[in-house]
Design a protein around this motif. Structure first.
Motif, PDB file in Angstrom:
ATOM      1  N   VAL A  49     -94.152  61.994 -78.904  1.00 16.92           N
ATOM      2  CA  VAL A  49     -93.412  60.915 -78.233  1.00 16.92           C
ATOM      3  C   VAL A  49     -94.057  59.577 -78.584  1.00 16.92           C
ATOM      4  CG1 VAL A  49     -92.752  62.416 -76.313  1.00 16.92           C
ATOM      5  CG2 VAL A  49     -94.773  60.951 -76.088  1.00 16.92           C
ATOM      6  N   HIS A  97     -80.513  59.422 -65.514  1.00 21.38           N
ATOM      7  CA  HIS A  97     -81.566  58.929 -66.400  1.00 21.38           C
ATOM      8  C   HIS A  97     -81.765  59.849 -67.606  1.00 21.38           C
ATOM      9  CE1 HIS A  97     -82.315  56.089 -63.270  1.00 21.38           C
ATOM     10  NE2 HIS A  97     -82.626  57.029 -62.397  1.00 21.38           N
ATOM     11  N   VAL A 112     -84.270  61.933 -69.894  1.00 24.36           N
ATOM     12  CA  VAL A 112     -85.555  62.582 -69.649  1.00 24.36           C
ATOM     13  C   VAL A 112     -86.020  63.330 -70.895  1.00 24.36           C
ATOM     14  CG1 VAL A 112     -86.875  64.107 -68.138  1.00 24.36           C
ATOM     15  CG2 VAL A 112     -84.844  62.923 -67.248  1.00 24.36           C
ATOM     16  N   THR A 113     -87.260  63.054 -71.291  1.00 32.33           N
ATOM     17  CA  THR A 113     -87.916  63.818 -72.354  1.00 32.33           C
ATOM     18  C   THR A 113     -88.973  64.702 -71.717  1.00 32.33           C
ATOM     19  OG1 THR A 113     -87.578  62.069 -73.992  1.00 32.33           O
ATOM     20  CG2 THR A 113     -89.306  63.687 -74.454  1.00 32.33           C
ATOM     21  N   ARG A 145     -94.159  51.805 -70.222  1.00 30.89           N
ATOM     22  CA  ARG A 145     -93.824  50.415 -70.483  1.00 30.89           C
ATOM     23  C   ARG A 145     -94.544  49.532 -69.452  1.00 30.89           C
ATOM     24  NH1 ARG A 145     -87.451  51.902 -71.275  1.00 30.89           N
ATOM     25  NH2 ARG A 145     -87.557  52.330 -73.526  1.00 30.89           N
ATOM     26  N   GLY A 168     -94.444  50.033 -65.589  1.00 29.51           N
ATOM     27  CA  GLY A 168     -93.941  51.390 -65.398  1.00 29.51           C
ATOM     28  C   GLY A 168     -94.681  52.106 -64.281  1.00 29.51           C
ATOM     29  N   ASP A 216     -85.712  55.504 -68.973  1.00 30.48           N
ATOM     30  CA  ASP A 216     -86.307  56.505 -69.854  1.00 30.48           C
ATOM     31  C   ASP A 216     -87.490  57.131 -69.130  1.00 30.48           C
ATOM     32  OD1 ASP A 216     -84.725  56.198 -72.315  1.00 30.48           O
ATOM     33  OD2 ASP A 216     -85.544  54.160 -72.287  1.00 30.48           O
ATOM     34  N   VAL A 217     -87.417  58.435 -68.919  1.00 28.30           N
ATOM     35  CA  VAL A 217     -88.410  59.157 -68.135  1.00 28.30           C
ATOM     36  C   VAL A 217     -89.069  60.213 -69.016  1.00 28.30           C
ATOM     37  CG1 VAL A 217     -88.802  60.609 -66.107  1.00 28.30           C
ATOM     38  CG2 VAL A 217     -87.090  58.781 -66.024  1.00 28.30           C
ATOM     39  N   LEU A 218     -90.391  60.306 -68.939  1.00 27.81           N
ATOM     40  CA  LEU A 218     -91.158  61.319 -69.667  1.00 27.81           C
ATOM     41  C   LEU A 218     -91.757  62.282 -68.661  1.00 27.81           C
ATOM     42  CD1 LEU A 218     -92.526  62.416 -72.274  1.00 27.81           C
ATOM     43  CD2 LEU A 218     -94.386  60.788 -71.831  1.00 27.81           C
ATOM     44  N   TYR A 243     -91.643  54.460 -72.045  1.00 27.48           N
ATOM     45  CA  TYR A 243     -91.044  55.074 -70.865  1.00 27.48           C
ATOM     46  C   TYR A 243     -91.239  54.236 -69.606  1.00 27.48           C
ATOM     47  CZ  TYR A 243     -90.699  58.929 -74.085  1.00 27.48           C
ATOM     48  OH  TYR A 243     -90.398  59.695 -75.184  1.00 27.48           O
ATOM     49  N   ASP A 244     -90.194  54.215 -68.797  1.00 27.67           N
ATOM     50  CA  ASP A 244     -90.238  53.491 -67.527  1.00 27.67           C
ATOM     51  C   ASP A 244     -91.016  54.262 -66.466  1.00 27.67           C
ATOM     52  OD1 ASP A 244     -88.266  51.243 -68.132  1.00 27.67           O
ATOM     53  OD2 ASP A 244     -87.081  53.022 -68.614  1.00 27.67           O
ATOM     54  N   VAL A 292     -93.332  58.042 -65.949  1.00 30.36           N
ATOM     55  CA  VAL A 292     -93.924  59.239 -66.533  1.00 30.36           C
ATOM     56  C   VAL A 292     -94.334  60.188 -65.408  1.00 30.36           C
ATOM     57  CG1 VAL A 292     -95.828  60.198 -67.878  1.00 30.36           C
ATOM     58  CG2 VAL A 292     -94.747  58.066 -68.606  1.00 30.36           C
TER      59      VAL A 292
END
Length: 256
Positions: free
Chosen positions: A99, A57, A59-60, A131, A134, A37-39, A104-105, A107
């Protein structure tokens, strides 16, 4: 260089992209999860978000511009990764209005700190989205590159003003509110509780080389990309880079 980057765009993004790819691979290995999970804060139209999604992955992207988010949606669809890219309107100041904390793993905070009122708060917010263990990818405008650029253009008074100004501004007409040294960026990362894993100078030479030379000289683009990569990790070149990239690594959770 990844084929997800167009050749000309690679002059500005190749160093960061290679570092980011490596960080993603290490997080996959460490977590045992192939999908992270990537931001991407301030991710705009998806210059990094879409290539990251193409790696598989989720992505947000958080960005204040509706137009940029619309372009992101179109770009993700064209790349066939629309199911892995989500765009939401917001900014670093109100990040947790849109968010979740600690979700997230990895950012990304690229091109954001230059324009926020409080860079330290923006870094703290991005770190709070991570996280345990991260990784934060932080990219911001470098002070030295701006000073050098103004001097080479013959604007010596502006170069000196940027050098002396606490925010690295060369005058009232400067469109960039904040510029940073490698030391200041590292201090912001450490102040938010992360360990600095690496610092890279970005666009050390690319902005100084005439575009016509790169476009017409056989092999020039590839040679310049290799030169940028070689200089990126050398501290001697951080002071003249147009941008600076810092990789921050979060500690393990207590009791882990």
């Amino acid at each position: 260089m990844s084929d997800t980057l167009r050749p000309r765009a690679a002059l500005r993004t190749a160093v960061v992209w290679e570092v980011l790819q490596d960080a993603l691979e290490r997080r996959v290995e460490a977590t045992g999860r192939p999908v992270l999970d990537v931001l991407d804060t301030g991710g705009g139209s998806g210059n990094f978000a879409v290539p990251v999604a193409r790696l598989g992955h989720r992505v947000t992207v958080v960005d204040p511009s509706p137009n940029a988010l619309f372009a992101l949606e179109r770009r993700a669809a064209e790349a066939d990764v629309a199911d892995r890219v989500r765009g939401v309107q917001g900014d670093a100041h109100g990040l947790f209005d849109v968010v979740e904390r600690g979700g997230y793993d990895v950012v990304l905070c690229h091109g954001v700190l230059e324009y926020v009122d409080d860079p330290a708060e923006a870094v703290r917010n991005t770190v709070a989205a991570l996280r345990p263990e991260g990784v934060l990818s932080l990219l911001a405008a470098g002070l030295g590159g701006a000073v050098l650029s103004r001097a080479l253009a013959g604007h010596f008074k502006e170069a000196r003003q940027a050098l002396d100004d606490p925010n690295g501004r060369w005058g009232a007409g400067d469109p960039v509110p904040h510029r940073f040294t490698a030391g200041r960026l590292s201090a912001l990362v450490e102040g938010a509780g992360l360990r600095v894993g690496a610092v890279h100078g970005v666009r050390v030479f690319a902005d100084l080389v005439p575009g016509g030379l790169v476009d017409t000289e056989p092999g020039a683009l590839d040679a310049l990309l290799k030169l940028e990569a070689a200089a990126a990790e050398l501290a001697a070149f951080h002071s003249v880079a147009t941008q600076l990239h810092v990789l921050g690594e979060a500690p393990e959770a207590e009791g882990a």
